[in-house]
Design an enzyme around this catalytic site. Structure first.
Site, PDB file in Angstrom:
ATOM      1  N   LYS A 249       0.774  -1.329  -0.053  1.00 43.82           N
ATOM      2  CA  LYS A 249      -0.029  -0.184  -0.070  1.00 43.82           C
ATOM      3  C   LYS A 249       0.780   1.355  -0.051  1.00 43.82           C
ATOM      4  O   LYS A 249       0.358   2.144  -0.454  1.00 43.82           O
ATOM      5  CB  LYS A 249      -0.854   0.029   1.042  1.00 43.82           C
ATOM      6  CG  LYS A 249      -2.149  -0.867   0.858  1.00 43.82           C
ATOM      7  CD  LYS A 249      -3.111  -0.856   2.072  1.00 43.82           C
ATOM      8  CE  LYS A 249      -4.405  -1.782   1.491  1.00 43.82           C
ATOM      9  NZ  LYS A 249      -4.868  -2.495   2.634  1.00 43.82           N
TER      10      LYS A 249
HETATM   11  N1  GLU Z   1      -8.757  -7.966   3.869  1.00 45.07           N
HETATM   12  C1  GLU Z   1      -7.520  -8.482   3.385  1.00 45.07           C
HETATM   13  C2  GLU Z   1      -6.219  -7.882   2.594  1.00 45.07           C
HETATM   14  O1  GLU Z   1      -6.711  -6.718   2.344  1.00 45.07           O
HETATM   15  C3  GLU Z   1      -8.040  -9.787   2.442  1.00 45.07           C
HETATM   16  C4  GLU Z   1      -8.323 -10.976   2.915  1.00 45.07           C
HETATM   17  C5  GLU Z   1      -9.171 -12.240   2.066  1.00 45.07           C
HETATM   18  O2  GLU Z   1      -9.058 -11.861   0.848  1.00 45.07           O
HETATM   19  O3  GLU Z   1      -9.235 -13.235   2.674  1.00 45.07           O
HETATM   20  O4  GLU Z   1      -5.246  -8.522   2.470  1.00 45.07           O
END
Ligand code: GLU
Length: 280
Positions: A249
């Site tokens: 990010k």
């Molecule tokens: N919230 C997780 C992430 O942004 C993704 C989790 C998932 O796809 O299981 O890495």
């Protein structure tokens, strides 16, 4: 008949989406659209310290720019804490969780020590009763850990069968540490909230990056212990930056936001990701 496949995209709003997120969202969205299924969106925002409303807004804007519109309501994990608490309570009363008061350095120490794992199961194992009572009395913070040993008593050998990358696979948890399911200051782990919400949103295909492959064994254990339907799983390649490293990010140039601001069209982004024009 409910739609199928039901895919999903589940970003954490702790930064702007980058090309890797776009790839994942587009794969899932296109797959659902091309096969008469549904595409769900979930905002994984239980980590209040890292997630911010402006990033959530940016997620919605960036996805709209990509031509992605989720089906059904957008699920926000921060609004579902009582549901996770109920599941934790259920696991706890089934004897599957134990309190762990150890700090990171204490855990490292335990892992370094010869024969570090307690004889009965995985590290770090429960505290003895008197110690636990004392630590509770001192109001020390603790995490709830899943006792994989106990889970193995309930699920034969701790092995769960699932459809993974196109094949039926018997998946076994082989980690050295009992996974954390909740912390005192943090209501639910990613794993717990993820499996509960995949079931809640009727997701029958979880298609996510290779980097999340390691999450599969514990998530499958939780699906089984909570008696939630088990989706199929697929893993996609990670999108790499010019230096050959996976995007994060913090890589500003690779965010969808900067891509948009530079005046590129979504079609150009699809080409950069090796995706053709949308077929539906
Ligand atoms: N919230 C997780 C992430 O942004 C993704 C989790 C998932 O796809 O299981 O890495």
């Amino acid at each position: 008949m409910p739609p199928s496949p039901v895919t999903r995209f589940a970003p954490s709003p702790s930064g702007y989406l980058h090309l890797g997120h776009a790839y994942s969202a587009l794969l899932n969205h296109d797959h659902a659209r091309e096969n008469g299924g549904a595409f769900r969106l979930r905002i994984e925002d239980i980590d209040a310290g890292r997630c911010r409303p402006e990033f959530e807004e940016a997620v919605l804007e960036d996805l709209a720019w990509l031509g992605i519109e989720p089906d059904g309501e957008v699920v926000r994990q921060s609004g579902r804490l009582p549901i996770y608490e109920k599941a934790i309570e259920h696991l706890r009363t089934s004897g599957l969780l134990y309190r762990c008061f150890r700090t990171r350095s204490e855990l490292n120490e335990m892992l370094r020590a010869p024969h570090g794992a307690p004889p009965a199961g995985l590290s770090p194992g429960p505290h003895d009763e008197a110690e636990e009572a004392r630590l509770l009395e001192e109001d020390r913070p603790f995490a709830w850990r899943l006792s994989v040993e106990r889970a193995r008593e309930i699920i034969s050998r701790g092995t769960v069968t699932a459809f993974v990358d196109g094949e039926e696979a018997a998946v076994t948890f082989t980690g050295e540490q009992d996974p954390i399911i909740a912390r005192k200051d943090f209501p639910a782990s990613y794993h717990l909230a993820c499996v509960i919400d995949d079931a809640h949103q009727g997701v029958d295909l979880v298609w996510r990056g290779e980097d999340l492959r390691a999450s599969l064994p514990v998530q499958l254990l939780l699906h089984e212990l909570l008696r939630l339907p088990i989706p199929s799983y697929r893993h996609h390649k990670l999108i790499l930056g010019p230096d050959g490293k996976r995007l994060a990010k913090r890589d500003r140039a690779a965010t969808l936001r900067s891509w948009r601001r530079e005046g590129h069209a979504p079609e150009a982004l699809r080409r950069r990701l090796g995706l053709g024009p949308p077929r539906c």
